[in-house]
Design an enzyme around this catalytic site. Structure first.
Site, PDB file in Angstrom:
ATOM      1  CG  ASP A   1      22.630  41.992  32.224  1.00  0.00           C
ATOM      2  OD1 ASP A   1      21.645  41.773  31.501  1.00  0.00           O
ATOM      3  OD2 ASP A   1      22.634  41.791  33.446  1.00  0.00           O
TER       4      ASP A   1
ATOM      5  CB  VAL B   1      43.968  53.900  35.914  1.00  0.00           C
ATOM      6  CG1 VAL B   1      43.310  54.340  34.623  1.00  0.00           C
ATOM      7  CG2 VAL B   1      43.721  52.423  36.152  1.00  0.00           C
ATOM      8  CD  GLU B   2      48.908  49.305  32.451  1.00  0.00           C
ATOM      9  OE1 GLU B   2      48.981  49.476  31.216  1.00  0.00           O
ATOM     10  OE2 GLU B   2      48.325  48.336  32.985  1.00  0.00           O
TER      11      GLU B   2
ATOM     12  CB  CYS C   1      21.264  38.596  34.806  1.00  0.00           C
ATOM     13  SG  CYS C   1      19.850  38.647  35.938  1.00  0.00           S
TER      14      CYS C   1
ATOM     15  CG  HIS D   1      22.200  46.665  34.558  1.00  0.00           C
ATOM     16  ND1 HIS D   1      20.883  46.737  34.168  1.00  0.00           N
ATOM     17  CD2 HIS D   1      22.728  45.639  33.865  1.00  0.00           C
ATOM     18  CE1 HIS D   1      20.627  45.806  33.266  1.00  0.00           C
ATOM     19  NE2 HIS D   1      21.736  45.129  33.074  1.00  0.00           N
TER      20      HIS D   1
END
Length: 154
Positions: A59, A74-75, A52, A93
């Site tokens: 969080d 994506v690797e 946070c 968030h």
């Protein structure tokens, strides 16, 4: 089957420390030899952690990322290190969730991407964040993300 070109990767197969923040994290990609075939790739991070920005308290979220590749994948080790870089990073968030999705889109330019970030409640209110780049292509099997809405004692 075409052998994947991994010559440009700097993290896979090497000892790499998790970056201290998302801005310093390096995500890597590899060419997708099945370009032109639409299918969904799913990554699930069931124990995602960030801080946070106001209190410094942790969080936690269950994050599901679905994408349809274009020319690149994506690797996964670099993605894991990128996600781990949030562990000591303060952001709300919503910001964490959208930043993750946009970094992947910037790296890969996928045909389509969605993120579902299911955050555990702080103060009694779960905050779930959903975003996608557009409508998925027709004919692609797109399973439900399988994360049930948070239910307390009710």
């Amino acid at each position: 089957m075409v052998k994947t070109d991994v010559s440009g990767l700097s993290q896979l197969g090497h000892a790499v420390e998790a970056p201290s923040n998302p801005e310093d994290a390096v995500m890597e990609k590899v060419p997708f030899s099945q370009a032109g075939t639409d299918f969904v790739v799913r990554f699930t991070a069931p124990e995602f952690t960030s801080l946070c920005p106001m209190t410094g308290q942790p969080d936690f979220a269950h994050i599901v990322i679905d994408y349809i590749p274009g020319e690149w994948l994506v690797e996964s080790k670099s993605l894991k290190l990128f996600l781990a870089s949030f562990r000591n990073h303060g952001a709300f968030h919503e910001d964490c969730s959208i930043y993750i999705a946009k970094r992947i889109v910037e790296l890969l330019d996928p045909k389509w991407l969605r993120i579902g970030a299911y955050w555990y409640p702080r103060g009694g209110i779960p905050i779930d964040v959903f975003w996608q780049t557009g409508t998925p292509p027709d004919g692609v099997w797109l399973p439900d993300q399988g994360v049930k809405p948070y239910r307390g004692r009710g």
